[in-house]
Write an enzyme that holds these catalytic residues in place. Structure first.
Site, mmCIF file in Angstrom:
data_model
loop_
_atom_site.group_PDB
_atom_site.id
_atom_site.type_symbol
_atom_site.label_atom_id
_atom_site.label_comp_id
_atom_site.label_asym_id
_atom_site.label_seq_id
_atom_site.Cartn_x
_atom_site.Cartn_y
_atom_site.Cartn_z
ATOM 1 N N ARG A 1 57.119 -27.418 71.072
ATOM 2 C CA ARG A 1 57.785 -28.855 71.464
ATOM 3 C C ARG A 1 59.150 -28.837 70.449
ATOM 4 N NH1 ARG A 1 52.749 -32.100 69.303
ATOM 5 N NH2 ARG A 1 51.868 -29.892 70.309
ATOM 6 N N LYS B 1 46.967 -18.975 63.871
ATOM 7 C CA LYS B 1 45.922 -19.035 64.894
ATOM 8 C C LYS B 1 44.765 -18.367 64.493
ATOM 9 C CE LYS B 1 48.922 -19.704 68.712
ATOM 10 N NZ LYS B 1 48.448 -21.178 69.362
#
Length: 488
Positions: free
Chosen positions: A343, A269
């Site tokens: 996920r 990130k």
């Protein structure tokens, strides 16, 4: 947690340090109006107190009041009939946030209904929070929340009102506990530590606990959780919580995303705001305390919670873009982006949750930045099978938490087809929040299922209403409302 008691007395007789009262906005250029206490009207007029929602005005006590001072809080309307319970919660939450450093307060809603009194108490309790665990005593003084408050009623409250106020305090206690977990620094809250905290809290209320460590996860084929956690020296955990009361006739399973820190892994990130990724376990914290609250309130419904815990780090053993992992249900997934890790851990846990064959399956996760782009910073997304999605949305309205339903367009499924595996962990960029939900649906075994993406609301840098800076605890009250409805 702030203590609460109920006092049946006249408002004028309250001796608390601060008396909190509601204020209606004036029509056009008219002065605001204190609810149920006209003797304050001249003081309100003199200082031109605002009745805007959440606006606070502190006054010295006028003659006839025993409280040391009065805090007036605006309701945002000139007509009490137009003020919703959520407006009241937000207003009294703002009042609580304005009273840091105060030892005792009393809140009153003269002439208000039981619903309004409960809303005021719940909002004040929710707003009476600050995370000061790591501040020095001197620094903490400036931000210590109200130590105790009393709810003032004109006459002795009914048994029902007392029970509702007790419930509000129990809910606030667990919302605060969610916030504490989210606000705990990631060097102190890692998967093993989180699992230990969950186990100790569960045992106090008779909730069963099972913890799978990295050896059991590897042996059990939890490729999603293990893959995400393999780059960290702090190994992943899967925690199962079980609450089964004797007369339960229905069963709800809940899965929470518990990434205790998310660097993005190899798909690193940007540095800006990465510190906020300490909040990427808000879904697991919410799941834990939803189960604990159900047990504390003795709801007649079986609830199973799964906390999928991992730390996503770019270490030498980290998962790579292009890796293929085998999930708990045998499906293979091609990892195209290691920052789509939530996920992956959720999918493994969903397989176990679905295997319980619950009447309703829910998952809650700070899953996608795309949800923030779509809905802003104060509204979360709800998706899933149509009936379950609508059930959660309706519950969120009753609870006063902002959710918005999103669809699962059929064409998004094919964007998740893997090149060398059954699935890829990301689809095309447009509709990223939706395709993340479509991915998770592959692991729900066709059950009634609702997916809550709380990325917009699980953490905030800007306090408002009863929501304080940092972890918010948003979505616990919605899920509790669903459990209460389902148990009827």
């Amino acid at each position: 947690m702030t203590d609460m008691k109920i006092t049946a007395t006249k408002v004028e007789s309250v001796t608390a340090e601060v008396l909190v009262l509601p204020l209606l906005a004036g029509e056009k250029d008219a002065d605001a109006t204190p609810v149920g206490l006209p003797k304050l009207s001249s003081a309100v007029s003199a200082v031109r107190a605002s009745g805007a929602k959440g606006a606070t005005t502190r006054l010295p006590a006028v003659n006839g009041l025993k409280a040391q001072s009065v805090l007036l809080v605006g309701l945002g309307s000139s007509d009490l009939a137009d003020v919703t319970d959520e407006h009241i919660r937000e207003a009294f939450g703002s009042a609580a946030r304005a009273l840091t450093g105060v030892k005792s307060a009393a809140i009153a809603f003269p002439g208000g209904s039981d619903d309004q009194v409960v809303a005021a108490a719940e909002g004040f309790a929710l707003g009476s929070y600050n995370y000061i665990e790591h501040k020095t005593a001197e620094s903490a003084k400036k931000s210590t929340p109200v130590e105790s408050f009393e709810v003032v009623t004109v006459s002795k409250p009914s048994t029902e009102l007392s029970a509702r106020l007790d419930r509000a305090m129990t809910v606030a206690e667990h919302v605060h506990a969610v916030r504490d977990l989210v606000n705990t620094p990631p060097n102190l809250l890692f998967p093993e530590a989180f699992a230990d905290i969950a186990a100790k809290a569960a045992k106090k209320v008779g909730v069963g606990v099972e913890i799978l460590d990295e050896k059991k996860l590897l042996a059990g084929g939890y490729g999603g959780i293990m893959g995400v956690g393999q780059g960290s020296t702090r190994k992943p955990r899967l925690v199962k919580l079980t609450y089964v009361p004797k007369k339960a006739t229905r069963h709800v399973s809940i899965v929470g995303k518990g990434i205790t820190f998310d660097t993005g892994g190899i798909s690193l990130k940007p540095g800006a705001s990465m510190d906020e990724m300490t909040s990427d376990m808000a879904g697991a914290a919410t799941t834990l305390h939803t189960v604990l609250t159900a047990a504390k309130l003795e709801l007649p419904i079986a609830v199973t919670g799964f906390l999928a815990l991992a730390e996503n780090m770019p270490g030498g053993g980290a998962q790579r873009p292009g890796d293929v992992v085998t999930m708990r249900n045998g499906m293979t997934v091609e990892v195209l982006n290691t920052d789509a890790e939530g996920r992956m851990v959720m999918a493994d846990a969903l397989v176990d949750a679905a295997a319980e064959k619950p009447d309703l399956l829910i998952d809650v996760a700070t899953l996608t930045g795309a949800a923030v782009v779509a809905l802003g910073s104060r509204t979360a997304a709800v998706m899933g099978t149509e009936d379950a999605r609508d059930e959660l949305w309706a519950a969120s309205k009753r609870a006063g938490e902002a959710f918005w339903p999103l669809p699962f367009p059929e064409e998004l499924r094919e964007t998740l087809n893997g090149r060398v595996a059954d699935l890829s962990n990301i689809g095309e960029r447009p509709g990223g929040t939706l395709s993340a939900g479509v991915f998770l649906q592959e692991f729900t075994d066709g059950l009634p299922w609702a997916h809550l993406d709380i990325a917009p609301t699980g953490f905030t840098q800007k306090p408002y209403g009863y929501t304080t800076r940092g972890g918010t605890g948003q979505s616990l009250r919605t899920m509790l409302a669903v459990l209460e409805d389902t148990s009827r």
